[in-house]
Design a protein around this motif. Structure first.
Motif, PDB file in Angstrom:
ATOM      1  N   ALA A 138       0.826  -1.201   0.000  1.00 26.11           N
ATOM      2  CA  ALA A 138       0.000   0.000   0.000  1.00 26.11           C
ATOM      3  C   ALA A 138       0.855   1.244   0.000  1.00 26.11           C
ATOM      4  O   ALA A 138       1.980   1.257   0.484  1.00 26.11           O
ATOM      5  N   ALA A 139       0.316   2.301  -0.536  1.00 23.82           N
ATOM      6  CA  ALA A 139       0.969   3.593  -0.479  1.00 23.82           C
ATOM      7  C   ALA A 139      -0.035   4.606   0.047  1.00 23.82           C
ATOM      8  O   ALA A 139      -1.183   4.607  -0.350  1.00 23.82           O
ATOM      9  N   GLY A 140       0.403   5.453   0.958  1.00 29.98           N
ATOM     10  CA  GLY A 140      -0.479   6.470   1.513  1.00 29.98           C
ATOM     11  C   GLY A 140      -0.487   7.702   0.647  1.00 29.98           C
ATOM     12  O   GLY A 140       0.367   7.886  -0.221  1.00 29.98           O
TER      13      GLY A 140
ATOM     14  N   ARG B 247      -2.226  -7.590   5.994  1.00 33.31           N
ATOM     15  CA  ARG B 247      -2.515  -6.177   5.708  1.00 33.31           C
ATOM     16  C   ARG B 247      -3.147  -5.478   6.902  1.00 33.31           C
ATOM     17  O   ARG B 247      -3.371  -4.270   6.877  1.00 33.31           O
ATOM     18  N   GLY B 248      -3.425  -6.237   7.972  1.00 30.17           N
ATOM     19  CA  GLY B 248      -3.972  -5.633   9.184  1.00 30.17           C
ATOM     20  C   GLY B 248      -3.043  -4.625   9.819  1.00 30.17           C
ATOM     21  O   GLY B 248      -3.472  -3.826  10.660  1.00 30.17           O
ATOM     22  N   ALA B 249      -1.775  -4.614   9.416  1.00 31.30           N
ATOM     23  CA  ALA B 249      -0.838  -3.619   9.940  1.00 31.30           C
ATOM     24  C   ALA B 249      -1.313  -2.200   9.653  1.00 31.30           C
ATOM     25  O   ALA B 249      -1.042  -1.269  10.428  1.00 31.30           O
ATOM     26  N   ALA B 250      -2.036  -2.016   8.550  1.00 31.64           N
ATOM     27  CA  ALA B 250      -2.525  -0.677   8.202  1.00 31.64           C
ATOM     28  C   ALA B 250      -3.457  -0.126   9.270  1.00 31.64           C
ATOM     29  O   ALA B 250      -3.530   1.098   9.478  1.00 31.64           O
ATOM     30  N   GLN B 251      -4.167  -1.002   9.975  1.00 35.07           N
ATOM     31  CA  GLN B 251      -5.096  -0.551  11.013  1.00 35.07           C
ATOM     32  C   GLN B 251      -4.377   0.128  12.174  1.00 35.07           C
ATOM     33  O   GLN B 251      -4.970   0.957  12.870  1.00 35.07           O
ATOM     34  N   ILE B 252      -3.114  -0.210  12.372  1.00 41.70           N
ATOM     35  CA  ILE B 252      -2.353   0.427  13.443  1.00 41.70           C
ATOM     36  C   ILE B 252      -2.156   1.909  13.129  1.00 41.70           C
ATOM     37  O   ILE B 252      -2.329   2.776  13.986  1.00 41.70           O
ATOM     38  N   GLY B 253      -1.808   2.208  11.886  1.00 34.95           N
ATOM     39  CA  GLY B 253      -1.665   3.617  11.490  1.00 34.95           C
ATOM     40  C   GLY B 253      -2.982   4.364  11.570  1.00 34.95           C
ATOM     41  O   GLY B 253      -3.026   5.533  11.969  1.00 34.95           O
TER      42      GLY B 253
ATOM     43  N   ALA C 230       2.211  -1.146  17.272  1.00 34.74           N
ATOM     44  CA  ALA C 230       3.031  -0.926  16.080  1.00 34.74           C
ATOM     45  C   ALA C 230       4.373  -1.637  16.219  1.00 34.74           C
ATOM     46  O   ALA C 230       4.862  -2.263  15.270  1.00 34.74           O
ATOM     47  N   SER C 231       4.955  -1.557  17.394  1.00 39.01           N
ATOM     48  CA  SER C 231       6.238  -2.223  17.637  1.00 39.01           C
ATOM     49  C   SER C 231       6.108  -3.736  17.488  1.00 39.01           C
ATOM     50  O   SER C 231       6.980  -4.398  16.894  1.00 39.01           O
ATOM     51  N   THR C 232       5.000  -4.282  18.004  1.00 37.24           N
ATOM     52  CA  THR C 232       4.766  -5.717  17.867  1.00 37.24           C
ATOM     53  C   THR C 232       4.636  -6.119  16.407  1.00 37.24           C
ATOM     54  O   THR C 232       5.239  -7.101  15.951  1.00 37.24           O
ATOM     55  N   TRP C 233       3.853  -5.360  15.658  1.00 40.26           N
ATOM     56  CA  TRP C 233       3.656  -5.667  14.236  1.00 40.26           C
ATOM     57  C   TRP C 233       4.984  -5.605  13.480  1.00 40.26           C
ATOM     58  O   TRP C 233       5.250  -6.440  12.608  1.00 40.26           O
ATOM     59  N   ARG C 234       5.822  -4.625  13.787  1.00 40.44           N
ATOM     60  CA  ARG C 234       7.085  -4.476  13.056  1.00 40.44           C
ATOM     61  C   ARG C 234       8.034  -5.640  13.297  1.00 40.44           C
ATOM     62  O   ARG C 234       8.915  -5.911  12.479  1.00 40.44           O
ATOM     63  N   GLN C 235       7.861  -6.319  14.395  1.00 37.23           N
ATOM     64  CA  GLN C 235       8.739  -7.442  14.721  1.00 37.23           C
ATOM     65  C   GLN C 235       8.239  -8.775  14.167  1.00 37.23           C
ATOM     66  O   GLN C 235       8.974  -9.763  14.175  1.00 37.23           O
ATOM     67  N   LEU C 236       7.007  -8.811  13.681  1.00 38.30           N
ATOM     68  CA  LEU C 236       6.437 -10.071  13.226  1.00 38.30           C
ATOM     69  C   LEU C 236       7.070 -10.560  11.927  1.00 38.30           C
ATOM     70  O   LEU C 236       7.361  -9.782  11.017  1.00 38.30           O
ATOM     71  N   THR C 237       7.255 -11.871  11.861  1.00 46.57           N
ATOM     72  CA  THR C 237       7.692 -12.532  10.641  1.00 46.57           C
ATOM     73  C   THR C 237       6.697 -13.642  10.309  1.00 46.57           C
ATOM     74  O   THR C 237       5.805 -13.950  11.103  1.00 46.57           O
ATOM     75  N   ARG C 238       6.871 -14.253   9.155  1.00 43.03           N
ATOM     76  CA  ARG C 238       5.985 -15.339   8.765  1.00 43.03           C
ATOM     77  C   ARG C 238       5.957 -16.448   9.810  1.00 43.03           C
ATOM     78  O   ARG C 238       4.895 -16.968  10.164  1.00 43.03           O
ATOM     79  N   ASP C 239       7.124 -16.816  10.318  1.00 42.23           N
ATOM     80  CA  ASP C 239       7.191 -17.930  11.264  1.00 42.23           C
ATOM     81  C   ASP C 239       6.572 -17.594  12.613  1.00 42.23           C
ATOM     82  O   ASP C 239       6.247 -18.496  13.388  1.00 42.23           O
TER      83      ASP C 239
ATOM     84  N   PHE D 268       4.983 -10.336   5.602  1.00 40.97           N
ATOM     85  CA  PHE D 268       5.026  -9.266   6.597  1.00 40.97           C
ATOM     86  C   PHE D 268       6.144  -8.264   6.288  1.00 40.97           C
ATOM     87  O   PHE D 268       6.530  -7.485   7.161  1.00 40.97           O
ATOM     88  N   SER D 269       6.632  -8.274   5.066  1.00 39.53           N
ATOM     89  CA  SER D 269       7.769  -7.417   4.720  1.00 39.53           C
ATOM     90  C   SER D 269       7.380  -5.958   4.520  1.00 39.53           C
ATOM     91  O   SER D 269       8.261  -5.082   4.503  1.00 39.53           O
ATOM     92  N   ASN D 270       6.093  -5.680   4.363  1.00 41.04           N
ATOM     93  CA  ASN D 270       5.656  -4.303   4.095  1.00 41.04           C
ATOM     94  C   ASN D 270       4.967  -3.650   5.286  1.00 41.04           C
ATOM     95  O   ASN D 270       4.232  -2.677   5.128  1.00 41.04           O
ATOM     96  N   THR D 271       5.218  -4.171   6.484  1.00 39.21           N
ATOM     97  CA  THR D 271       4.516  -3.675   7.668  1.00 39.21           C
ATOM     98  C   THR D 271       4.693  -2.178   7.876  1.00 39.21           C
ATOM     99  O   THR D 271       3.727  -1.448   8.123  1.00 39.21           O
ATOM    100  N   ASP D 272       5.928  -1.682   7.783  1.00 33.88           N
ATOM    101  CA  ASP D 272       6.167  -0.252   7.996  1.00 33.88           C
ATOM    102  C   ASP D 272       5.384   0.591   7.005  1.00 33.88           C
ATOM    103  O   ASP D 272       4.786   1.608   7.371  1.00 33.88           O
ATOM    104  N   ARG D 273       5.377   0.179   5.742  1.00 31.01           N
ATOM    105  CA  ARG D 273       4.676   0.947   4.717  1.00 31.01           C
ATOM    106  C   ARG D 273       3.167   0.897   4.935  1.00 31.01           C
ATOM    107  O   ARG D 273       2.460   1.874   4.690  1.00 31.01           O
ATOM    108  N   LEU D 274       2.671  -0.249   5.375  1.00 30.97           N
ATOM    109  CA  LEU D 274       1.242  -0.368   5.636  1.00 30.97           C
ATOM    110  C   LEU D 274       0.814   0.518   6.802  1.00 30.97           C
ATOM    111  O   LEU D 274      -0.227   1.188   6.742  1.00 30.97           O
ATOM    112  N   ILE D 275       1.597   0.535   7.864  1.00 31.96           N
ATOM    113  CA  ILE D 275       1.267   1.389   9.015  1.00 31.96           C
ATOM    114  C   ILE D 275       1.252   2.852   8.598  1.00 31.96           C
ATOM    115  O   ILE D 275       0.321   3.610   8.919  1.00 31.96           O
TER     116      ILE D 275
END
Length: 343
Positions: free
Chosen positions: A6-8, A58-64, A105-114, A291-298
């Motif tokens: 996503a792009a804001g 894509r739920g990371a966007a909800q944090i932002g 937000a910090s939790t989401w940024r640390q998440l990986t697939r595993d 989960f590689s785009n978490t920062d951009r989604l937030i």
């Protein structure tokens, strides 16, 4: 099946006539609000709900989006969640403050697939779809994430009124949980079919609530909400691309069905209800475990919510940035960021 991140949209880029990343929707008829809504909101306490929709990674966007709401002092009386939205809703209710959202937000940024969808054994995940098993992945990893993020044991002990939706495997009904052990109910609401196993509660098996009610604004209205902020994990309207593989055809049909209920309810709002929707420009067919785009989604979620909130507080209605009083109020259309998308 990869979709672009996503792009804001920058608030300075929003010009008259541009489709918004979301919109403000009310029942047909005379306008209820004019002028700046923030002043009205402060003077008159309106029963307010936050609706956290489903959307996997894509739920990371909800944090932002939550960051933007909290920054403006907008507080909910009710919070409703489906699928990943149930996880975010419970995390938000645990500490509905700026610092609480930042911890999310910090939790989401640390998440990986595993951390969510761990590989189990030596059998490749692709082959697990064809084995005799309940799901491709176990839910133990996701349970651990939920346990760390939720501060209350039972849903009824949430600092903010919280409800999460699940789908019954007994008769396919939507089952709303408003009480009982929180972790099991949130885990059930986010049990993506085939990917995660059903969760048994009181002798009945449940799966992802997004199957039957992915954007539960109807539930919010039935509980008495007059103003509903909807935190979507994708575009307002799902406009599918031409699929190239049979599995994509199945997923496309599923996403169309999931969006149909939301679009129908949004088009038939009862008098006295206002719905403010935040969206992101993201393809639903993007990999569920990316989960590689978490920062951009937030960041996209926050920027887009700020744009819509500016429009809402100025008295705007619809999904285009039109002058207050303009009679053009389109209810359809897909917002595409002027910043473009990356592959």
């Amino acid at each position: 099946m990869e979709g672009g991140p996503a792009a804001g949209v920058d608030r300075a880029q929003v010009t008259e006539g541009l489709e918004l990343p979301g919109g403000v929707f009310v029942a047909p008829g005379p306008r209820r609000w004019t002028g700046r809504r923030l002043t009205i909101a402060l003077r008159r306490r309106t029963r307010t709900a936050f609706v956290f929709a489903g959307g996997s990674s894509r739920g990371a966007a909800q944090i932002g989006m939550a960051q933007a709401l909290v920054a403006r002092g907008i507080k909910p009386d009710f919070v409703f969640g489906a699928s990943v939205g149930a996880i975010n809703a419970a995390g938000f209710c645990s500490d509905p403050s700026a610092s609480g959202v930042e911890r999310m937000a910090s939790t989401w940024r640390q998440l990986t697939r595993d951390d969510i969808f761990p590989q189990q054994g030596r059998v490749p995940n692709a082959l697990r779809y064809f084995q005799q098993r309940e799901s491709v992945h176990p839910n133990s990893a996701l349970r651990s994430v939920i346990e760390k993020g939720v501060t209350f044991d039972c849903i009824e002990h949430s600092p903010v009124h919280l409800e999460v939706v699940t789908t019954s495997l007994h008769d396919g009904r939507a089952c709303w949980f408003t009480s009982g052990p929180a972790v099991d109910r949130i885990l059930a609401s986010s049990a993506l079919p085939a990917l995660l196993p059903p969760v048994e509660i009181d002798g009945e098996s449940f799966i992802d609530g997004g199957v039957v009610d992915n954007v539960p604004i109807g539930r919010a209205m039935s509980e008495g909400a007059e103003r509903i902020f909807v935190l979507l994990c994708g575009p307002m309207h799902y406009t599918p691309n031409r699929y190239r593989r049979p599995v994509e055809a199945v997923l496309t049909a599923f996403f169309i069905a999931v969006h149909t209920r939301f679009v129908r309810e949004l088009a038939h709002l009862p008098e006295g209800v206002e719905v403010v929707v935040f969206t992101i420009d993201s393809e639903p067919l993007a990999r569920y475990d990316n989960f590689s785009n978490t920062d951009r989604l937030i960041e996209a979620g926050r920027m887009n919510a700020e744009v819509v909130l500016d429009f809402w507080q100025s008295g705007g209605v619809g999904d285009r940035n039109l002058p207050v009083g303009d009679t053009r109020r389109p209810m359809t259309g897909l917002y595409r960021s002027q910043a473009g998308r990356s592959a």
